[in-house]
Design a protein around this motif. Structure first.
Motif, short mmCIF file in Angstrom:
data_model
loop_
_atom_site.label_atom_id
_atom_site.label_comp_id
_atom_site.label_asym_id
_atom_site.label_seq_id
_atom_site.Cartn_x
_atom_site.Cartn_y
_atom_site.Cartn_z
N ASP A 334 8.87 -29.34 -28.44
CA ASP A 334 8.46 -27.93 -28.54
C ASP A 334 6.94 -27.82 -28.60
O ASP A 334 6.34 -26.92 -27.99
N GLY A 335 6.31 -28.76 -29.33
CA GLY A 335 4.86 -28.75 -29.40
C GLY A 335 4.22 -29.03 -28.05
O GLY A 335 3.20 -28.42 -27.71
N LEU A 336 4.82 -29.92 -27.27
CA LEU A 336 4.29 -30.22 -25.94
C LEU A 336 4.46 -29.02 -24.99
O LEU A 336 3.61 -28.79 -24.13
N ARG A 337 5.53 -28.29 -25.17
CA ARG A 337 5.73 -27.09 -24.34
C ARG A 337 4.64 -26.05 -24.60
O ARG A 337 4.24 -25.31 -23.70
N LYS A 338 4.18 -26.01 -25.86
CA LYS A 338 3.19 -25.00 -26.24
C LYS A 338 1.77 -25.49 -26.08
O LYS A 338 0.83 -24.70 -26.13
N SER A 339 1.59 -26.80 -25.92
CA SER A 339 0.25 -27.36 -25.90
C SER A 339 -0.43 -27.11 -24.57
O SER A 339 0.19 -26.75 -23.56
N GLY A 340 -1.74 -27.33 -24.56
CA GLY A 340 -2.49 -27.20 -23.32
C GLY A 340 -2.24 -28.37 -22.39
O GLY A 340 -1.59 -29.35 -22.74
N SER A 341 -2.79 -28.30 -21.22
CA SER A 341 -2.53 -29.30 -20.19
C SER A 341 -3.13 -30.66 -20.54
O SER A 341 -2.66 -31.69 -20.06
N ASP A 342 -4.16 -30.69 -21.40
CA ASP A 342 -4.82 -31.96 -21.72
C ASP A 342 -3.86 -32.96 -22.35
O ASP A 342 -3.92 -34.16 -22.06
N GLU A 343 -2.95 -32.49 -23.23
CA GLU A 343 -2.04 -33.40 -23.89
C GLU A 343 -0.97 -33.92 -22.95
O GLU A 343 -0.34 -34.94 -23.21
N LEU A 344 -0.74 -33.24 -21.84
CA LEU A 344 0.28 -33.66 -20.89
C LEU A 344 -0.27 -34.63 -19.85
O LEU A 344 0.49 -35.22 -19.08
N LYS A 345 -1.58 -34.81 -19.84
CA LYS A 345 -2.17 -35.74 -18.89
C LYS A 345 -1.92 -37.18 -19.34
O LYS A 345 -2.12 -37.52 -20.50
N GLY A 346 -1.48 -38.03 -18.44
CA GLY A 346 -1.24 -39.42 -18.75
C GLY A 346 -0.07 -39.64 -19.68
O GLY A 346 -0.01 -40.65 -20.37
N LEU A 347 0.88 -38.68 -19.72
CA LEU A 347 2.04 -38.79 -20.61
C LEU A 347 3.23 -39.35 -19.85
O LEU A 347 3.56 -38.90 -18.76
N GLY A 348 3.87 -40.37 -20.46
CA GLY A 348 5.07 -40.94 -19.86
C GLY A 348 6.27 -40.70 -20.76
O GLY A 348 6.15 -40.67 -21.98
N ILE A 349 7.44 -40.52 -20.13
CA ILE A 349 8.68 -40.29 -20.87
C ILE A 349 9.70 -41.31 -20.43
O ILE A 349 9.92 -41.52 -19.23
N VAL A 350 10.33 -41.98 -21.41
CA VAL A 350 11.36 -42.97 -21.11
C VAL A 350 12.61 -42.61 -21.90
O VAL A 350 12.54 -42.36 -23.10
#
Length: 468
Positions: A334-350
């Protein structure tokens, strides 16, 4: 003067104390000259509502250490009262006794190098809040200021930084520190520190090292059953040198000329210590009086903060595996959905799903299934070091990798699959999603999940005999 007749006229427990002075201005032996019937009875007749002494026989003019262990705070009060002729009062709970003492001392006369005072005490099992608050206006103001800051705190660390700065200024000390101890892990850490601009004392970051926790363990014995330790003159330092030579050498090496040290307690637990170094020794009595009350509230606040952190930990951790739980995972997403684009850069999901859990549960029981889940979590923790690992539920885990690359994600997935052969029955189906700039976290989660199920389907095609 007939001290026996004088003391017999007092109803509450009272004795007469003598303090010997030396030519160099220091003091020597401190003796209990005589006592009234109430005082002598407290020594010679065991009473569960009174503290037990080291002996059950009162002998007039004996060293006070015959009745209780060496206490530098007691000696300081005796010196101030008998020699300096200052009336003294304190309300204190020495660690060596499970009682509160309301103490009064009145100066009497002197005969050569012997100086006398009365020592009266009222003992109770429980703290009296009225007595605790019966302090001077200036002390009450200092303590109230600390309480207001603690109770109104929204940022605990910032507030403690302010509090320790206030305490250092009150003591006019070069340095003041709150050190927290962790007896379970045998470690210690500086919660906060305040130093004046002229301090030549080393910072705690330079002092804390391997073995410092062991040094803190020696402080309880050095304090000697009192509620604090104050070293400000030759007698005090000689006591520390004899009682704790290793600590004494460390203090001398680091140019400590005076120190006041208080344990921080909550209930019967020692949370750490607060101390001030190179303080204004002319203001010792007020400093002691203020810190006695201040440490009571600071200790309570630290205990509350630890409890909150413990509850937060328990609410965020999966109890079976020790990784983060589904509730914490949902909050993070939920926090990632609300966060700005900077936190989503270089993010990996496994996504990682254990193969064969149902078969293990059916054939070997749920205890074996729980062991498989724990072993799987251990494997992931050994591979995805420093990454966020969540147990999404059942046999499924999710890992978030920040500031990573696709090559690093693939490398870790391959490592996990390779290492699984060293873990009994552990096999993971895994899928990932990586984009250098994730625009839609929901879409990324769906993609990683779909890839994981594709990998699981391949596993069962390759091993049809293990299909659930």
């Amino acid at each position: 003067m007939d001290y026996q007749s004088f003391v017999d006229k007092i109803d509450i427990m009272t004795c007469i104390i003598s303090v010997e002075t030396k030519e160099d201005g220091t003091y020597g032996e401190i003796r209990i000259v005589t006592g009234n019937p109430a005082y002598i009875k407290s020594i010679e007749h065991a009473n569960p509502d009174a503290p037990q002494m080291l002996t059950s026989k009162f002998v007039p003019n004996s060293l006070y250490q015959n009745y209780f262990t060496t206490d530098m705070n007691f000696e300081d009060f005796c010196f101030r009262c008998a020699v300096l002729k200052q009336p003294m009062h304190t309300y204190v709970h020495p660690d060596r006794y499970d009682f509160w003492f309301n103490l009064y001392m009145i100066p009497l006369g002197s005969e050569g190098n012997l100086h006398y005072c009365t020592y009266s005490q009222v003992v109770s099992k429980y703290a009296d809040s009225e007595q605790m608050s019966n302090t001077s206006a200036s002390t009450a103001s200092e303590v109230l200021n600390t309480c207001i800051k603690l109770r109104g705190a929204t940022n605990f660390q910032h507030t403690m930084d302010e509090v320790i700065s206030d305490i250092r200024k009150l003591c006019d000390a070069q340095s003041c520190v709150i050190l927290l101890t962790d007896d379970e892990n045998k470690t210690c850490s500086a919660l906060c520190e305040s130093r004046n601009e002229y301090s030549m004392l080393p910072s705690m970051t330079g002092v804390l090292r391997e073995g410092f926790y062991d040094l803190t363990l020696s402080w309880k014995d050095t304090i000697g059953g009192s509620n604090c330790l104050i070293a400000k003159n030759r007698n005090d330092w000689e006591y520390i040198r004899a009682k704790n030579p290793k600590w004494y050498e460390s203090l001398m090496k680091n140019h400590v000329e005076s120190i006041v040290l208080f344990p921080l307690r909550s209930s019967d637990e020692t949370l750490g210590y607060i101390w001030a170094c190179n303080f204004d020794v002319e203001n010792t009595v007020k400093i002691k009086e203020t810190l006695e009350l201040t440490t009571f509230f600071v200790g309570s606040e630290i205990a509350n903060q630890r409890l909150v952190k413990r509850l937060q930990f328990l609410s965020s951790i999966d109890m079976l595996t020790g990784v983060l739980n589904r509730n914490e995972m949902n909050n993070r997403i939920d926090g990632l959905r609300k966060s700005g684009s900077d936190e989503l850069k270089g993010l990996g999901i496994v996504f990682a799903d254990l193969n064969g859990l149902k078969r293990v549960n059916d054939n070997q029981g749920h205890a074996a299934g729980d062991l498989l889940i724990k072993n799987g979590a251990n494997l992931l923790q050994n591979v995805f070091v420093g990454d966020e690992i969540y147990r999404a539920g059942g046999d499924e885990f999710m890992i978030l990798l920040s500031y990573t690359t696709e090559d690093k994600i693939v490398e870790k997935i391959n490592k996990a699959k390779k290492l699984s052969r060293h873990y009994d029955n552990v096999s993971f189906a895994m899928g990932y999603c990586y984009q250098n700039d994730l625009g839609d976290i929901t879409q990324a989660l769906r993609m990683a999940d779909e890839r994981m199920y594709d990998d699981k389907a391949k596993y069962y095609r390759d091993h049809p005999e293990l299909k659930r």
